[in-house]
Write an enzyme that holds these catalytic residues in place. Sequence first.
Site, PDB file in Angstrom:
ATOM      1  N   ASP A   1      -2.351   9.100   3.906  1.00  0.00           N
ATOM      2  CA  ASP A   1      -2.735   7.719   3.619  1.00  0.00           C
ATOM      3  C   ASP A   1      -4.096   7.762   2.938  1.00  0.00           C
ATOM      4  O   ASP A   1      -5.053   8.280   3.518  1.00  0.00           O
ATOM      5  CB  ASP A   1      -2.814   6.935   4.930  1.00  0.00           C
ATOM      6  CG  ASP A   1      -3.328   5.515   4.756  1.00  0.00           C
ATOM      7  OD1 ASP A   1      -3.581   5.092   3.604  1.00  0.00           O
ATOM      8  OD2 ASP A   1      -3.491   4.829   5.776  1.00  0.00           O
TER       9      ASP A   1
ATOM     10  N   HIS B   1       0.851  -1.191   0.000  1.00  0.00           N
ATOM     11  CA  HIS B   1       0.000   0.000   0.000  1.00  0.00           C
ATOM     12  C   HIS B   1       0.884   1.238   0.000  1.00  0.00           C
ATOM     13  O   HIS B   1       1.843   1.322   0.768  1.00  0.00           O
ATOM     14  CB  HIS B   1      -0.898  -0.030   1.243  1.00  0.00           C
ATOM     15  CG  HIS B   1      -1.742   1.185   1.437  1.00  0.00           C
ATOM     16  ND1 HIS B   1      -2.625   1.641   0.471  1.00  0.00           N
ATOM     17  CD2 HIS B   1      -1.858   2.038   2.496  1.00  0.00           C
ATOM     18  CE1 HIS B   1      -3.239   2.722   0.934  1.00  0.00           C
ATOM     19  NE2 HIS B   1      -2.786   2.977   2.152  1.00  0.00           N
TER      20      HIS B   1
ATOM     21  N   CYS C   1      -4.002   3.434  -4.735  1.00  0.00           N
ATOM     22  CA  CYS C   1      -3.359   4.192  -3.656  1.00  0.00           C
ATOM     23  C   CYS C   1      -2.181   5.022  -4.163  1.00  0.00           C
ATOM     24  O   CYS C   1      -1.937   6.133  -3.680  1.00  0.00           O
ATOM     25  CB  CYS C   1      -2.933   3.272  -2.522  1.00  0.00           C
ATOM     26  SG  CYS C   1      -1.978   1.821  -3.032  1.00  0.00           S
TER      27      CYS C   1
END
Length: 206
Positions: free
Chosen positions: A72, A55, A122
């Site tokens: 994030d 990620h 992401c």
Amino acid sequence: MSGTTETQLRDLLSSMHLRHRFLGVFDKSFPGFLDPHVPASAIVNTGSRASGGMHWIGFAFDPAAGRCYMFDPFGWSDQKLWELYRVKYNAFMRRTGLRQPDRCFTLVRSTEAVQCPCSAACGLFSALFIVSFDRYRSKPMDGNPVIDTVVGVKHENMNSPPYRDILHRNQERTYYWWTKNSAYFRAHQEELRRETALNALPENHV
């Protein structure tokens, strides 16, 4: 394959001609922001390079403001990052702090999701944050035309259909933003869209 590679993210951000020092794309061993005088950013993976990664998260450091930003796309807490990825960023935060004249800084972090759990985008969201920091250093997390491309959703609402729709729209708007602003994305958008697509990780829908 799902998600963006290190090379894709580097080339994507190279196409944006950033004015601050983009340190690059790293695995979880990122050493931190070691120059206390220069605004800098990086995209960091929660996994090791050997594992292929998991990620992407965007980080940026503004020495004038004494702030380190952590973007994030899922907005997870430290506890959740540990549960999901077995990763902590204490070490590089500590190294960053030790390089500051007063040995401290303020950590500003995202607390809401802009990405759907079914998505592998992401890296694109993290890269969007890096551009936001480059253009709007005093407010890179919200309140500017780059990062406001996406809308945050509280964690408890992530799997509710109306809010899931918001997260899906975030991804479509992010694709549109990159298409409009990056020659690299336009040249490679078929591949980038395919590898980051919604429902690339359908098992994460609950």
